[in-house]
Scaffold this motif. Structure first.
Motif, mmCIF file in Angstrom:
data_model
loop_
_atom_site.group_PDB
_atom_site.id
_atom_site.type_symbol
_atom_site.label_atom_id
_atom_site.label_comp_id
_atom_site.label_asym_id
_atom_site.label_seq_id
_atom_site.Cartn_x
_atom_site.Cartn_y
_atom_site.Cartn_z
ATOM 1 N N VAL A 53 -3.118 1.620 -13.846
ATOM 2 C CA VAL A 53 -3.810 2.736 -14.494
ATOM 3 C C VAL A 53 -4.790 3.382 -13.519
ATOM 4 C CG1 VAL A 53 -5.569 3.273 -16.218
ATOM 5 C CG2 VAL A 53 -3.552 1.956 -16.875
ATOM 6 N N GLY A 54 -5.550 2.553 -12.808
ATOM 7 C CA GLY A 54 -6.525 3.077 -11.867
ATOM 8 C C GLY A 54 -5.888 3.809 -10.698
ATOM 9 N N MET A 55 -4.814 3.245 -10.164
ATOM 10 C CA MET A 55 -4.159 3.883 -9.021
ATOM 11 C C MET A 55 -3.500 5.199 -9.416
ATOM 12 S SD MET A 55 -2.596 0.669 -6.849
ATOM 13 C CE MET A 55 -1.612 0.043 -8.220
ATOM 14 N N LEU A 56 -2.860 5.221 -10.594
ATOM 15 C CA LEU A 56 -2.263 6.477 -11.053
ATOM 16 C C LEU A 56 -3.342 7.517 -11.317
ATOM 17 C CD1 LEU A 56 0.232 8.068 -11.912
ATOM 18 C CD2 LEU A 56 -0.073 7.158 -14.232
ATOM 19 N N GLY A 57 -4.477 7.074 -11.878
ATOM 20 C CA GLY A 57 -5.582 7.992 -12.122
ATOM 21 C C GLY A 57 -6.105 8.607 -10.836
ATOM 22 N N THR A 58 -6.233 7.784 -9.803
ATOM 23 C CA THR A 58 -6.690 8.298 -8.505
ATOM 24 C C THR A 58 -5.698 9.309 -7.947
ATOM 25 O OG1 THR A 58 -7.880 6.255 -8.006
ATOM 26 C CG2 THR A 58 -7.293 7.661 -6.138
ATOM 27 N N SER A 59 -4.405 9.024 -8.091
ATOM 28 C CA SER A 59 -3.382 9.943 -7.585
ATOM 29 C C SER A 59 -3.446 11.284 -8.307
ATOM 30 C CB SER A 59 -1.991 9.316 -7.755
ATOM 31 O OG SER A 59 -1.887 8.111 -7.034
ATOM 32 N N PHE A 60 -3.573 11.237 -9.638
ATOM 33 C CA PHE A 60 -3.653 12.469 -10.413
ATOM 34 C C PHE A 60 -4.918 13.241 -10.058
ATOM 35 C CE2 PHE A 60 -4.743 14.826 -14.326
ATOM 36 C CZ PHE A 60 -3.596 15.597 -14.452
ATOM 37 N N LEU A 184 4.764 11.462 -4.041
ATOM 38 C CA LEU A 184 4.933 12.915 -4.135
ATOM 39 C C LEU A 184 3.599 13.637 -3.955
ATOM 40 C CD1 LEU A 184 7.462 13.162 -7.111
ATOM 41 C CD2 LEU A 184 7.923 13.525 -4.672
ATOM 42 N N VAL A 185 2.524 13.063 -4.509
ATOM 43 C CA VAL A 185 1.206 13.670 -4.312
ATOM 44 C C VAL A 185 0.820 13.642 -2.838
ATOM 45 C CG1 VAL A 185 -1.260 13.488 -4.840
ATOM 46 C CG2 VAL A 185 0.429 13.113 -6.645
ATOM 47 N N LEU A 186 1.081 12.520 -2.179
ATOM 48 C CA LEU A 186 0.800 12.420 -0.748
ATOM 49 C C LEU A 186 1.597 13.467 0.026
ATOM 50 C CD1 LEU A 186 -0.448 11.082 1.731
ATOM 51 C CD2 LEU A 186 1.384 9.362 1.641
ATOM 52 N N ALA A 187 2.867 13.620 -0.317
ATOM 53 C CA ALA A 187 3.704 14.614 0.361
ATOM 54 C C ALA A 187 3.154 16.024 0.137
ATOM 55 C CB ALA A 187 5.144 14.521 -0.149
ATOM 56 N N TYR A 188 2.712 16.299 -1.083
ATOM 57 C CA TYR A 188 2.142 17.619 -1.383
ATOM 58 C C TYR A 188 0.907 17.888 -0.524
ATOM 59 C CZ TYR A 188 -0.391 21.271 -3.869
ATOM 60 O OH TYR A 188 -1.082 22.412 -4.172
ATOM 61 N N LEU A 189 0.006 16.912 -0.465
ATOM 62 C CA LEU A 189 -1.228 17.105 0.303
ATOM 63 C C LEU A 189 -0.945 17.281 1.797
ATOM 64 C CD1 LEU A 189 -3.629 14.521 -1.400
ATOM 65 C CD2 LEU A 189 -3.415 16.972 -1.839
ATOM 66 N N CYS A 190 0.107 16.635 2.269
ATOM 67 C CA CYS A 190 0.444 16.733 3.696
ATOM 68 C C CYS A 190 1.170 18.031 4.031
ATOM 69 C CB CYS A 190 1.316 15.548 4.113
ATOM 70 S SG CYS A 190 0.466 13.961 4.141
ATOM 71 N N HIS A 205 -9.629 13.638 3.814
ATOM 72 C CA HIS A 205 -9.996 12.574 2.876
ATOM 73 C C HIS A 205 -8.917 12.407 1.813
ATOM 74 C CE1 HIS A 205 -11.771 11.124 -0.939
ATOM 75 N NE2 HIS A 205 -12.339 10.249 -0.134
ATOM 76 N N GLY A 206 -8.366 13.505 1.319
ATOM 77 C CA GLY A 206 -7.319 13.419 0.308
ATOM 78 C C GLY A 206 -6.087 12.707 0.814
ATOM 79 N N VAL A 207 -5.673 13.019 2.030
ATOM 80 C CA VAL A 207 -4.498 12.359 2.622
ATOM 81 C C VAL A 207 -4.769 10.869 2.833
ATOM 82 C CG1 VAL A 207 -3.026 12.234 4.667
ATOM 83 C CG2 VAL A 207 -3.637 14.453 3.698
ATOM 84 N N GLU A 208 -5.958 10.538 3.323
ATOM 85 C CA GLU A 208 -6.314 9.131 3.525
ATOM 86 C C GLU A 208 -6.335 8.376 2.198
ATOM 87 O OE1 GLU A 208 -10.050 9.395 5.486
ATOM 88 O OE2 GLU A 208 -9.182 9.586 7.503
ATOM 89 N N SER A 209 -6.915 8.987 1.181
ATOM 90 C CA SER A 209 -6.995 8.353 -0.130
ATOM 91 C C SER A 209 -5.618 8.099 -0.710
ATOM 92 C CB SER A 209 -7.815 9.229 -1.091
ATOM 93 O OG SER A 209 -7.878 8.650 -2.374
ATOM 94 N N SER A 211 -2.779 7.865 0.960
ATOM 95 C CA SER A 211 -2.080 6.863 1.773
ATOM 96 C C SER A 211 -2.470 5.457 1.314
ATOM 97 C CB SER A 211 -2.419 7.056 3.249
ATOM 98 O OG SER A 211 -1.959 8.306 3.719
ATOM 99 N N LYS A 212 -3.764 5.273 1.028
ATOM 100 C CA LYS A 212 -4.235 3.984 0.510
ATOM 101 C C LYS A 212 -3.592 3.672 -0.834
ATOM 102 C CE LYS A 212 -8.797 4.343 2.723
ATOM 103 N NZ LYS A 212 -10.252 4.528 2.476
ATOM 104 N N MET A 213 -3.545 4.681 -1.727
ATOM 105 C CA MET A 213 -2.987 4.466 -3.060
ATOM 106 C C MET A 213 -1.500 4.156 -2.992
ATOM 107 S SD MET A 213 -5.322 4.446 -5.279
ATOM 108 C CE MET A 213 -6.302 3.687 -3.948
ATOM 109 N N LEU A 214 -0.787 4.803 -2.081
ATOM 110 C CA LEU A 214 0.646 4.530 -1.961
ATOM 111 C C LEU A 214 0.871 3.111 -1.466
ATOM 112 C CD1 LEU A 214 3.545 5.446 -2.147
ATOM 113 C CD2 LEU A 214 3.351 6.403 0.161
ATOM 114 N N GLY A 215 0.132 2.694 -0.442
ATOM 115 C CA GLY A 215 0.270 1.328 0.048
ATOM 116 C C GLY A 215 -0.085 0.309 -1.013
ATOM 117 N N ALA A 216 -1.188 0.555 -1.738
ATOM 118 C CA ALA A 216 -1.611 -0.375 -2.795
ATOM 119 C C ALA A 216 -0.609 -0.400 -3.935
ATOM 120 C CB ALA A 216 -2.987 0.034 -3.307
ATOM 121 N N SER A 217 -0.079 0.758 -4.306
ATOM 122 C CA SER A 217 0.873 0.834 -5.408
ATOM 123 C C SER A 217 2.156 0.068 -5.093
ATOM 124 C CB SER A 217 1.200 2.300 -5.710
ATOM 125 O OG SER A 217 2.023 2.413 -6.846
ATOM 126 N N VAL A 218 2.656 0.213 -3.874
ATOM 127 C CA VAL A 218 3.852 -0.539 -3.474
ATOM 128 C C VAL A 218 3.559 -2.036 -3.492
ATOM 129 C CG1 VAL A 218 5.450 -1.012 -1.580
ATOM 130 C CG2 VAL A 218 4.806 1.355 -2.104
#
Length: 305
Positions: A53-60, A184-190, A205-209, A211-218
């Protein structure tokens, strides 16, 4: 901005310190501590749910930041002053509030989990406290906070509802979908073209954030899958063992998060990829490696767990 300017006039050093402490209820570290406490010691199903829930919230949240590109209040109005101690945690675009969204994710999940009126009331109060703290400190506007409160509540309730109705197979599909959304959010920001409204330091900062969320989510997705299929770690334990699990696990996670950062930067370079790999390692350490030691603690307790 009028409300923020009024709050600026009532600031006092002691109150600044109190509010600055309360705002950490929406910080990444607090979110991780609550999630890991649930995961290791209380209810791992809800621990995994909270983390997702937290990771998806950060992504959104980062997606909205990347779409609207709204600067921080002190940039919108150079005459406005924030509480300086809050500046370090006020990174990225202003709209919507990440701290508020994180607090809503945590406390809404706890309220839904417990299903008790007094818990719900306390959680609602803490969400509002975090939202107010972001305005008092001068790092977010009422619009930033209000949208985060609403969006965070809706997103959390929807995702928890999906988890509650899902069997094991569907649960894994939900985690996969949230991970794909993060990618997909990471791809959009990049890849989205940059315009005049873009601020390079906020974009970075958005791209770094993300990237962290994608690694953590996986990493968390893999940990949940492995626990369902093979590990099946136990959360129940005597008090001394719970203390060992929590303190030892937090030490391990912090070692990977901070102590190993120079190692990952050396291998991958000081960039977003290094952040993504590091957060995957954090999730793997906390969700896979550390829980494997719980069986030993159970044996030491005469297999009572």
């Amino acid at each position: 901005m009028e409300l923020l300017k009024y709050l600026q006039t009532v600031r006092m050093p002691w109150l600044d310190s109190v509010v600055d402490a309360l705002t950490y209820l929406g910080d990444e570290v607090f979110f991780m501590l609550v999630g890991l406490l649930l995961l290791w010691c209380i209810d791992k199903k809800w621990g995994f749910r909270l983390l997702f829930v937290g990771m998806l919230g950060t992504s959104f949240n980062q997606l909205l930041k990347g779409i609207f590109l709204i600067p921080r209040p002190w940039i919108l109005d150079p005459t406005f002053e924030i509480v300086e101690s809050a500046r370090a945690g006020a990174t990225g675009y202003s709209f919507p509030s990440g701290h508020t969204h994180s607090a809503v994710s945590v406390f809404t999940t706890l309220a839904v989990w417990q299903k008790k009126k007094w818990v719900t009331a306390g959680c609602v109060l803490l969400m509002l406290v975090v939202g107010f703290s972001r305005m008092y400190l001068g790092v977010h506007t009422p619009l930033d906070v209000g949208v985060s409160l609403i969006a965070g509540l809706v997103l959390t309730l929807v995702l928890l509802h999906l988890f509650e109705r899902a069997d094991e197979k569907k649960t894994l599909r939900i985690t996969l979908c949230t991970t794909v959304f993060t990618a997909l959010v990471l791809a959009y920001l990049c890849l989205v073209p940059k315009g005049e409204k873009n601020m390079p330091e906020f974009d970075l900062h958005g791209v770094e954030s993300m990237s962290k969320m994608l690694g953590a989510s996986v990493g968390v997705m893999l940990a949940w899958y492995l626990d369902m299929k093979y590990v099946h770690f136990e959360t129940k334990a005597p008090l001394w063992a719970q203390a060992v699990k929590l303190l030892g696990g937090v030490a391990l996670v912090l070692l990977v998060k901070s102590g190993m950062k120079p190692v990952f930067n050396f291998i991958f370079g000081d960039n977003a990829m290094a952040d993504g790999v590091r957060y995957f390692a954090i999730a793997a350490a906390g969700g896979i490696l550390w829980p494997m030691t719980f069986r030993f603690l159970g044996k030491r307790n005469g297999e009572k767990n």
